[in-house]
Write an enzyme that holds these catalytic residues in place. Structure first.
Site, PDB file in Angstrom:
ATOM      1  N   HIS A 166     -10.471  -6.280  -1.458  1.00 39.11           N
ATOM      2  CA  HIS A 166     -11.463  -6.154  -0.380  1.00 39.11           C
ATOM      3  C   HIS A 166     -12.671  -5.434  -0.969  1.00 39.11           C
ATOM      4  O   HIS A 166     -12.548  -4.307  -1.452  1.00 39.11           O
ATOM      5  CB  HIS A 166     -10.905  -5.342   0.790  1.00 39.11           C
ATOM      6  CG  HIS A 166      -9.785  -6.018   1.500  1.00 39.11           C
ATOM      7  ND1 HIS A 166      -9.967  -7.144   2.282  1.00 39.11           N
ATOM      8  CD2 HIS A 166      -8.457  -5.753   1.544  1.00 39.11           C
ATOM      9  CE1 HIS A 166      -8.799  -7.530   2.783  1.00 39.11           C
ATOM     10  NE2 HIS A 166      -7.870  -6.707   2.351  1.00 39.11           N
TER      11      HIS A 166
ATOM     12  N   GLU B 188      -6.171 -10.867  -0.965  1.00 41.71           N
ATOM     13  CA  GLU B 188      -6.937 -10.618   0.272  1.00 41.71           C
ATOM     14  C   GLU B 188      -8.438 -10.551   0.010  1.00 41.71           C
ATOM     15  O   GLU B 188      -9.159  -9.758   0.639  1.00 41.71           O
ATOM     16  CB  GLU B 188      -6.459  -9.311   0.917  1.00 41.71           C
ATOM     17  CG  GLU B 188      -4.969  -9.275   1.187  1.00 41.71           C
ATOM     18  CD  GLU B 188      -4.479  -8.041   1.936  1.00 41.71           C
ATOM     19  OE1 GLU B 188      -5.311  -7.299   2.482  1.00 41.71           O
ATOM     20  OE2 GLU B 188      -3.260  -7.830   1.975  1.00 41.71           O
TER      21      GLU B 188
ATOM     22  N   GLU C 115       0.795  -1.233   0.000  1.00 39.76           N
ATOM     23  CA  GLU C 115       0.000   0.000   0.000  1.00 39.76           C
ATOM     24  C   GLU C 115       0.827   1.282   0.000  1.00 39.76           C
ATOM     25  O   GLU C 115       0.619   2.170   0.818  1.00 39.76           O
ATOM     26  CB  GLU C 115      -0.966  -0.025   1.200  1.00 39.76           C
ATOM     27  CG  GLU C 115      -1.881  -1.231   1.153  1.00 39.76           C
ATOM     28  CD  GLU C 115      -2.728  -1.419   2.418  1.00 39.76           C
ATOM     29  OE1 GLU C 115      -2.820  -0.489   3.221  1.00 39.76           O
ATOM     30  OE2 GLU C 115      -3.294  -2.523   2.572  1.00 39.76           O
TER      31      GLU C 115
ATOM     32  N   ASN D 250       2.009  -5.155  -3.175  1.00 38.36           N
ATOM     33  CA  ASN D 250       0.628  -5.516  -2.827  1.00 38.36           C
ATOM     34  C   ASN D 250      -0.182  -4.262  -2.490  1.00 38.36           C
ATOM     35  O   ASN D 250       0.276  -3.415  -1.720  1.00 38.36           O
ATOM     36  CB  ASN D 250       0.698  -6.436  -1.584  1.00 38.36           C
ATOM     37  CG  ASN D 250      -0.628  -7.026  -1.188  1.00 38.36           C
ATOM     38  OD1 ASN D 250      -1.326  -7.623  -2.022  1.00 38.36           O
ATOM     39  ND2 ASN D 250      -0.995  -6.890   0.082  1.00 38.36           N
TER      40      ASN D 250
ATOM     41  N   ASP E 269     -12.203 -10.592   0.123  1.00 36.04           N
ATOM     42  CA  ASP E 269     -13.383 -10.817   0.960  1.00 36.04           C
ATOM     43  C   ASP E 269     -14.462  -9.879   0.455  1.00 36.04           C
ATOM     44  O   ASP E 269     -14.179  -8.877  -0.202  1.00 36.04           O
ATOM     45  CB  ASP E 269     -13.121 -10.665   2.478  1.00 36.04           C
ATOM     46  CG  ASP E 269     -12.351  -9.432   2.890  1.00 36.04           C
ATOM     47  OD1 ASP E 269     -12.363  -8.442   2.133  1.00 36.04           O
ATOM     48  OD2 ASP E 269     -11.754  -9.441   3.986  1.00 36.04           O
TER      49      ASP E 269
HETATM   50  O1  G3I Z   1     -10.299  -8.237  17.697  1.00 30.57           O
HETATM   51  C1  G3I Z   1      -9.689  -7.246  18.549  1.00 30.57           C
HETATM   52  C2  G3I Z   1     -10.708  -6.658  19.496  1.00 30.57           C
HETATM   53  O2  G3I Z   1     -11.164  -7.672  20.364  1.00 30.57           O
HETATM   54  C3  G3I Z   1     -10.061  -5.513  20.272  1.00 30.57           C
HETATM   55  O3  G3I Z   1     -11.037  -4.907  21.060  1.00 30.57           O
HETATM   56  C4  G3I Z   1      -9.500  -4.487  19.313  1.00 30.57           C
HETATM   57  C5  G3I Z   1      -8.776  -3.340  20.012  1.00 30.57           C
HETATM   58  O4  G3I Z   1      -8.116  -2.535  19.079  1.00 30.57           O
HETATM   59  O5  G3I Z   1      -8.559  -5.129  18.472  1.00 30.57           O
HETATM   60  C6  G3I Z   1      -9.127  -6.160  17.691  1.00 30.57           C
HETATM   61  O6  G3I Z   1      -8.083  -6.685  16.910  1.00 30.57           O
HETATM   62  C7  G3I Z   1      -7.689  -5.969  15.781  1.00 30.57           C
HETATM   63  C8  G3I Z   1      -7.700  -6.950  14.619  1.00 30.57           C
HETATM   64  O7  G3I Z   1      -7.213  -6.307  13.504  1.00 30.57           O
HETATM   65  C9  G3I Z   1      -9.112  -7.521  14.333  1.00 30.57           C
HETATM   66  O8  G3I Z   1      -9.093  -8.304  13.147  1.00 30.57           O
HETATM   67  C10 G3I Z   1      -6.312  -5.361  15.989  1.00 30.57           C
HETATM   68  O9  G3I Z   1      -6.361  -4.353  16.970  1.00 30.57           O
HETATM   69  C11 G3I Z   1      -5.814  -4.774  14.704  1.00 30.57           C
HETATM   70  O10 G3I Z   1      -4.480  -4.323  14.832  1.00 30.57           O
HETATM   71  C12 G3I Z   1      -5.886  -5.817  13.606  1.00 30.57           C
HETATM   72  O11 G3I Z   1      -5.643  -5.190  12.413  1.00 30.57           O
HETATM   73  C13 G3I Z   1      -5.118  -5.934  11.335  1.00 30.57           C
HETATM   74  C14 G3I Z   1      -4.660  -4.891  10.333  1.00 30.57           C
HETATM   75  O12 G3I Z   1      -4.278  -5.497   9.124  1.00 30.57           O
HETATM   76  C15 G3I Z   1      -3.441  -4.115  10.846  1.00 30.57           C
HETATM   77  O13 G3I Z   1      -2.323  -4.914  10.964  1.00 30.57           O
HETATM   78  C16 G3I Z   1      -6.198  -6.843  10.740  1.00 30.57           C
HETATM   79  O14 G3I Z   1      -6.428  -7.956  11.604  1.00 30.57           O
HETATM   80  C17 G3I Z   1      -5.742  -7.376   9.393  1.00 30.57           C
HETATM   81  O15 G3I Z   1      -6.808  -8.075   8.776  1.00 30.57           O
HETATM   82  C18 G3I Z   1      -5.334  -6.216   8.515  1.00 30.57           C
HETATM   83  O16 G3I Z   1      -4.874  -6.748   7.305  1.00 30.57           O
HETATM   84  C19 G3I Z   1      -4.634  -5.799   6.275  1.00 30.57           C
HETATM   85  C20 G3I Z   1      -3.455  -6.313   5.473  1.00 30.57           C
HETATM   86  O17 G3I Z   1      -2.346  -6.525   6.315  1.00 30.57           O
HETATM   87  C21 G3I Z   1      -3.105  -5.340   4.339  1.00 30.57           C
HETATM   88  N1  G3I Z   1      -4.254  -5.075   3.514  1.00 30.57           N
HETATM   89  C22 G3I Z   1      -5.462  -4.631   4.232  1.00 30.57           C
HETATM   90  C23 G3I Z   1      -5.827  -5.642   5.309  1.00 30.57           C
HETATM   91  C24 G3I Z   1      -7.103  -5.247   6.001  1.00 30.57           C
HETATM   92  O18 G3I Z   1      -6.928  -4.020   6.671  1.00 30.57           O
END
Ligand code: G3I
Length: 365
Positions: free
Chosen positions: A243, A273, A159, A207, A275
């Site tokens: 997405h 990715e 990105e 990506n 969905d």
């Molecule tokens: O599930 C918890 C929740 O219980 C809690 O209250 C909350 C507090 O902040 O956090 C939640 O977890 C979050 C999680 O995503 C949920 O899926 C994390 O904080 C958060 O950091 C995490 O973000 C991830 C994000 O990248 C940042 O790293 C996502 O999982 C992940 O799916 C996302 O993936 C990105 C790819 O790397 C790049 N392309 C876009 C894609 C979607 O944003």
């Protein structure tokens, strides 16, 4: 009073019906897995995963049965891999690789350079360009080196372009950058060269999201890939994240054309990715059946475009069960149910659509 007595009785029954449905779903599709047909046509079918769920039997069994590739959703990012300067934590990533190796699956790594979601020590560290350059080079050398021969492809840079096709401001580019601020994609080129040194066999991908069809962002990515290929910069592929929310399919009409122009450069394309988030209500009621059919149609179109383009060698979803998906978190519960398996691991119409496309595919890679 009545409710109090009934609730504990009903809940376990609901759970067990869900579990039974999941098991039935698993049984129904076991003879016809995505993986079996993907293997036949030489395509990788993958899912983003979280090793924290490997101990959940249906999670592990559906994953191993249906997919021949995995990618860690989060645990190969900086926050996990280098939680403090110079301290490396490969444990969760190693679990993903071990799971993949135990089940004959490939591993895509994700990701080594992203302008956001970096650990605080890095994002707010006020490093000089020389210091940042060294930190990034060491990180890439350690992580790519650690997984050399076990991670076959990396989303190296994630990105970096905005919707207008301009480079985003970031610590890596120009805030303060690694010493190549204002020099366009030179900092990205540098990272591709460092990663190639760390593992010359690994396939290196750029990506991004919303660059699936032809638009200013995908034009910029195409121009970069063309430039890199013409000068021997080791880029092997472009990842199209895909997405999709609220049935916004604006990228789909030009998806095949965008893939074709990338393929003509000699780079691979991975759908990285996918969905398709659909409206769900805050009470967690299941998605409406008409929306599940619309969702399936989108899955069908993306799978069809990938299968028809020989340079598209991987089709991956961002997770695989609606039980674990970033969408409800990111949309504050307004959208969800974006994946091919429901919360009980039963296959949805989207699963059937992709299976149909794979089953009918004639091109073998
Ligand atoms: O599930 C918890 C929740 O219980 C809690 O209250 C909350 C507090 O902040 O956090 C939640 O977890 C979050 C999680 O995503 C949920 O899926 C994390 O904080 C958060 O950091 C995490 O973000 C991830 C994000 O990248 C940042 O790293 C996502 O999982 C992940 O799916 C996302 O993936 C990105 C790819 O790397 C790049 N392309 C876009 C894609 C979607 O944003």
């Amino acid at each position: 009073m009545r409710t109090r007595h009934v609730t504990p009785f009903i809940l376990p029954r609901v759970v067990s019906i869900g579990a039974i449905l999941g098991t039935l779903g698993a049984t129904v599709c076991s003879a016809q897995s995505l993986r079996k047909h993907a293997d036949r046509i030489g395509i990788l079918v993958g899912a983003a995963v979280n090793p924290a769920h490997f101990g959940e039997a249906p999670y592990a069994s559906v994953l191993a049965r249906e997919f021949n590739m995995v990618e860690p959703e989060n645990i190969m990012k900086w926050t996990t891999i280098e939680p403090a300067l110079g301290q490396f934590n490969f444990g969760p990533g190693d679990e993903v690789v071990a799971f993949a190796e135990a089940h004959g699956m490939k591993v895509r790594g994700h990701n080594l350079l992203w302008g956001i979601h970096n650990p605080a020590w890095l994002a707010s560290g006020h490093f000089t360009p020389d210091q940042l350059s060294k930190i990034l080079r060491d990180h890439i050398a350690k992580e790519v080196g650690h997984y050399a021969g076990r991670v076959f492809a990396w989303d190296l840079v994630n990105e970096a372009f905005d919707d207008h096709g301009a480079l985003r401001h970031s610590i890596w580019y120009d805030q303060p950058g690694i010493g190549l601020a204002g020099k366009g994609t030179a900092y990205i080129e540098q990272v591709f060269r460092w990663a190639h040194e760390a593992d010359p066999q690994a396939l290196l991908f750029y990506n991004d999201y919303d660059a699936e069809g032809i638009n200013p962002k995908s034009d910029a990515i195409y121009a970069m890939a063309k430039d890199f290929k013409s000068r021997g910069v080791p880029i092997d592929g472009v990842g199209l994240q895909m997405h999709i929310f609220n049935f916004n399919t604006r990228n789909l009409p030009t998806l095949a054309a965008n893939m074709a122009r990338l393929a003509a450069l000699g780079v691979k394309i991975h759908i990285t990715e996918l969905d398709v988030g659909i409206p769900v209500d805050a009470a967690g009621h299941p998605a409406n059946p008409a929306d599940l059919e619309k969702q399936a149609e989108i899955y069908r179109q993306v799978a069809t475009a990938c299968v028809a383009q020989l340079a598209c060698t991987a089709f991956q979803t961002w997770g695989f069960t609606d039980k674990y998906s970033w969408i409800p978190w990111a949309t504050k519960g307004k959208s969800g149910d974006g994946l091919p398996f429901d919360k009980n691991y039963a296959p949805k119409p989207a699963y059937r659509a992709v299976l149909d496309v794979f089953t009918q595919a004639k091109h073998v890679r």
